[in-house]
Design an enzyme around this catalytic site. Structure first.
Site, PDB file in Angstrom:
ATOM      1  CG  HIS A 244      -3.240   3.265   2.357  1.00  0.00           C
ATOM      2  ND1 HIS A 244      -3.911   2.913   1.216  1.00  0.00           N
ATOM      3  CD2 HIS A 244      -3.176   2.369   3.337  1.00  0.00           C
ATOM      4  CE1 HIS A 244      -3.962   1.745   1.466  1.00  0.00           C
ATOM      5  NE2 HIS A 244      -3.667   1.000   2.550  1.00  0.00           N
TER       6      HIS A 244
ATOM      7  CG  ASN B 219      -6.600  -1.132   1.507  1.00  0.00           C
ATOM      8  OD1 ASN B 219      -5.900  -0.553   0.640  1.00  0.00           O
ATOM      9  ND2 ASN B 219      -6.172  -1.669   2.541  1.00  0.00           N
TER      10      ASN B 219
ATOM     11  CB  CYS C  88      -0.957   0.083   1.380  1.00  0.00           C
ATOM     12  SG  CYS C  88      -2.001  -1.369   1.220  1.00  0.00           S
TER      13      CYS C  88
HETATM   14  N1  ACO Z   1     -17.949 -10.207   8.754  1.00  0.00           N
HETATM   15  C1  ACO Z   1     -18.617 -10.473   9.828  1.00  0.00           C
HETATM   16  N2  ACO Z   1     -17.688 -11.148  11.014  1.00  0.00           N
HETATM   17  C2  ACO Z   1     -16.511 -10.946  10.581  1.00  0.00           C
HETATM   18  C3  ACO Z   1     -15.792 -10.521   9.496  1.00  0.00           C
HETATM   19  C4  ACO Z   1     -16.686 -10.199   8.379  1.00  0.00           C
HETATM   20  N3  ACO Z   1     -16.236  -9.738   7.361  1.00  0.00           N
HETATM   21  N4  ACO Z   1     -14.379 -10.915   9.503  1.00  0.00           N
HETATM   22  C5  ACO Z   1     -14.192 -11.106  10.867  1.00  0.00           C
HETATM   23  N5  ACO Z   1     -15.354 -11.237  11.416  1.00  0.00           N
HETATM   24  C6  ACO Z   1     -15.767 -11.495  12.961  1.00  0.00           C
HETATM   25  C7  ACO Z   1     -14.384 -12.560  13.454  1.00  0.00           C
HETATM   26  O1  ACO Z   1     -14.487 -13.773  13.361  1.00  0.00           O
HETATM   27  C8  ACO Z   1     -14.660 -12.197  14.939  1.00  0.00           C
HETATM   28  O2  ACO Z   1     -15.552 -12.938  15.533  1.00  0.00           O
HETATM   29  P1  ACO Z   1     -15.352 -13.555  16.890  1.00  0.00           P
HETATM   30  O3  ACO Z   1     -15.293 -12.234  17.970  1.00  0.00           O
HETATM   31  O4  ACO Z   1     -16.496 -14.512  17.166  1.00  0.00           O
HETATM   32  O5  ACO Z   1     -14.029 -14.261  16.823  1.00  0.00           O
HETATM   33  C9  ACO Z   1     -15.163 -10.670  14.907  1.00  0.00           C
HETATM   34  O6  ACO Z   1     -15.656 -10.431  13.630  1.00  0.00           O
HETATM   35  C10 ACO Z   1     -13.958  -9.657  15.106  1.00  0.00           C
HETATM   36  O7  ACO Z   1     -13.000  -9.824  14.310  1.00  0.00           O
HETATM   37  P2  ACO Z   1     -11.630  -9.015  14.266  1.00  0.00           P
HETATM   38  O8  ACO Z   1     -10.691  -9.460  13.731  1.00  0.00           O
HETATM   39  O9  ACO Z   1     -11.297  -8.765  15.743  1.00  0.00           O
HETATM   40  O10 ACO Z   1     -12.374  -7.702  13.815  1.00  0.00           O
HETATM   41  P3  ACO Z   1     -11.744  -6.341  13.854  1.00  0.00           P
HETATM   42  O11 ACO Z   1     -12.346  -5.290  14.668  1.00  0.00           O
HETATM   43  O12 ACO Z   1     -10.153  -6.412  14.082  1.00  0.00           O
HETATM   44  O13 ACO Z   1     -11.840  -5.752  12.057  1.00  0.00           O
HETATM   45  C11 ACO Z   1     -10.390  -5.520  10.347  1.00  0.00           C
HETATM   46  C12 ACO Z   1     -11.159  -6.518  11.434  1.00  0.00           C
HETATM   47  C13 ACO Z   1     -11.446  -4.851   9.638  1.00  0.00           C
HETATM   48  C14 ACO Z   1      -9.812  -6.466   9.391  1.00  0.00           C
HETATM   49  C15 ACO Z   1      -9.430  -4.541  10.988  1.00  0.00           C
HETATM   50  O14 ACO Z   1      -8.560  -5.420  11.649  1.00  0.00           O
HETATM   51  C16 ACO Z   1      -8.593  -3.937  10.114  1.00  0.00           C
HETATM   52  O15 ACO Z   1      -9.000  -3.027   9.453  1.00  0.00           O
HETATM   53  N6  ACO Z   1      -7.213  -4.114  10.139  1.00  0.00           N
HETATM   54  C17 ACO Z   1      -6.325  -3.597   9.360  1.00  0.00           C
HETATM   55  C18 ACO Z   1      -6.214  -3.886   7.947  1.00  0.00           C
HETATM   56  C19 ACO Z   1      -5.595  -3.223   6.927  1.00  0.00           C
HETATM   57  O16 ACO Z   1      -5.589  -2.044   6.910  1.00  0.00           O
HETATM   58  N7  ACO Z   1      -4.748  -3.375   6.115  1.00  0.00           N
HETATM   59  C20 ACO Z   1      -4.031  -2.543   5.072  1.00  0.00           C
HETATM   60  C21 ACO Z   1      -2.625  -3.069   4.565  1.00  0.00           C
HETATM   61  S1  ACO Z   1      -3.066  -3.896   3.186  1.00  0.00           S
HETATM   62  C22 ACO Z   1      -1.757  -3.940   2.154  1.00  0.00           C
HETATM   63  O17 ACO Z   1      -0.773  -3.455   2.499  1.00  0.00           O
HETATM   64  C23 ACO Z   1      -1.659  -4.686   0.756  1.00  0.00           C
END
Ligand code: ACO
Length: 331
Positions: A258, A288, A117
């Site tokens: 970003h 993203n 990214c």
């Molecule tokens: N829909 C519904 N539920 C979901 C989903 C989904 N798509 N994905 C995960 N869950 C569930 C999980 O299983 C978990 O359930 P549990 O509590 O029963 O175990 C719950 O939701 C919470 O999951 P978390 O992973 O803790 O959710 P979080 O609040 O962290 O959000 C997310 C996840 C959106 C991916 C977040 O961590 C994030 O944005 N991270 C940064 C990602 C990023 O910025 N990447 C950039 C770099 S990409 C690159 O460089 C190519």
């Protein structure tokens, strides 16, 4: 001897695929919902290549041609093409070589930069440095990813985040040394690569990830770790750009971030007290888009007249590597 010079932003361009994939579309194939995705990420829909051939090459050519058109130059006026991407169709040749040929830039130099990214900001920083070193007069710098072609659409934790896009700039040597990149950083922490990676061989998959289903060539992400890294690093990088240049938020036209997650951008806005009108958030429309995101924002702002001449703007990004980068641009 190198003659001091500046670098002019002569044109911007961007491109996204025609196909829109909404959160509700994803909810039909995955155990997820519009509410969950919108609340956790700010995303409502994204553009995807949907099986169209050669997406990184085609989006890069489109964005690049639009930047050339705005600059009023032809491909044959370009000395160097730099493309930030991690999802190109081939590792060899670089996608930049094919883009340069398609735009009529041959025999301009061409290479890809793999900084995920951060790819667009890395490309702009390298382009500015090469022009100032007297090695090129006019550079086409592009950031493009088609992450939709390298995600596993049975994995709801990764696939909901990404869309495809390209952003491009034409940068050219000018006599005014005050124009161009006033300050830049390019950083990496390779010790933490396993939080975001795309394996092509099973033996590279780290022990901690072996219990999970693996699809070679697909992006894997530890969302929580990337989130923690991003939320802190984002604020630090923006603060550093202001401190090192002595600029205040009143001096800049935009802080171009970003688009990783609306909550990460929101946290930076709150902690640094940034005016909302100076921080574009378009992740709701595009998701993203990895290396495409900062260039896509820059083109949208530039075409709307929101990066006026005479006022600096800041670009910041972070991503796989782990990498992060900033650029303070005097326009
Ligand atoms: N829909 C519904 N539920 C979901 C989903 C989904 N798509 N994905 C995960 N869950 C569930 C999980 O299983 C978990 O359930 P549990 O509590 O029963 O175990 C719950 O939701 C919470 O999951 P978390 O992973 O803790 O959710 P979080 O609040 O962290 O959000 C997310 C996840 C959106 C991916 C977040 O961590 C994030 O944005 N991270 C940064 C990602 C990023 O910025 N990447 C950039 C770099 S990409 C690159 O460089 C190519």
């Amino acid at each position: 001897m190198i003659q001091p010079c500046g670098v002019r932003l002569a044109g911007t361009g961007s491109a996204v695929p025609d196909t829109t994939l909404t959160n509700n579309d994803l909810a039909r194939i995955l155990d997820t919902s519009d509410d969950w995705i919108a609340q956790r990420t700010g995303i409502r829909e994204r553009r995807v290549s949907a099986g169209a051939p050669d997406p990184v090459f085609n989006l890069s050519c489109l964005a690049g041609q639009r930047a050339l058109d705005m600059a009023g130059v032809k491909g044959s006026d370009i000395d160097l093409v730099i493309l930030g991407t991690v999802s190109g169709e081939m590792l060899c040749p670089s996608t930049a070589c094919r883009v340069a040929a398609a735009l009529g830039a041959t025999p301009a130099g061409a290479f890809d930069i793999a900084a995920a990214c951060s790819g667009f900001v890395y490309s702009v920083n390298v382009a500015d440095s090469i022009i100032r070193a007297g090695r090129a007069k006019r550079v086409l710098a592009i950031g493009c990813d088609a992450i939709s072609s390298v995600v596993d659409y049975t994995d709801r934790t990764v696939s909901i985040l990404f869309g495809d896009a390209a952003g491009a700039v034409v940068l050219e040597r000018c006599d005014d040394p005050a124009k161009g990149c006033r300050y830049q950083t390019m950083s990496a922490d390779g010790a933490n690569w396993q939080h975001l990676y795309m394996p092509y061989r099973p033996d590279i998959v780290p022990e901690c990830d072996r219990a999970n289903p693996i699809r070679l060539g697909n992006l894997r992400m530890n969302g929580r770790e990337v989130y923690k890294f991003a939320v802190n690093r984002f604020r630090e990088v923006i603060e550093d750009a202001f401190q090192k240049t002595g600029l205040s938020v009143d001096d800049v036209s935009q802080v171009i971030c970003h688009q990783s997650n609306a909550r990460i951008i929101e946290s930076a806005i709150e902690k640094l007290n940034l005016p909302r009108e100076k921080v574009l958030v378009n992740i709701d429309r595009y998701g993203n888009t990895s290396a495409g995101s900062v260039g896509l924002c820059l083109d949208e702002l530039n075409r709307a007249g929101k990066t006026p001449d005479g006022q600096p703007f800041i670009m910041v990004a972070f991503g796989g590597g782990l990498t992060w980068a900033s650029c303070v641009w005097d326009k």
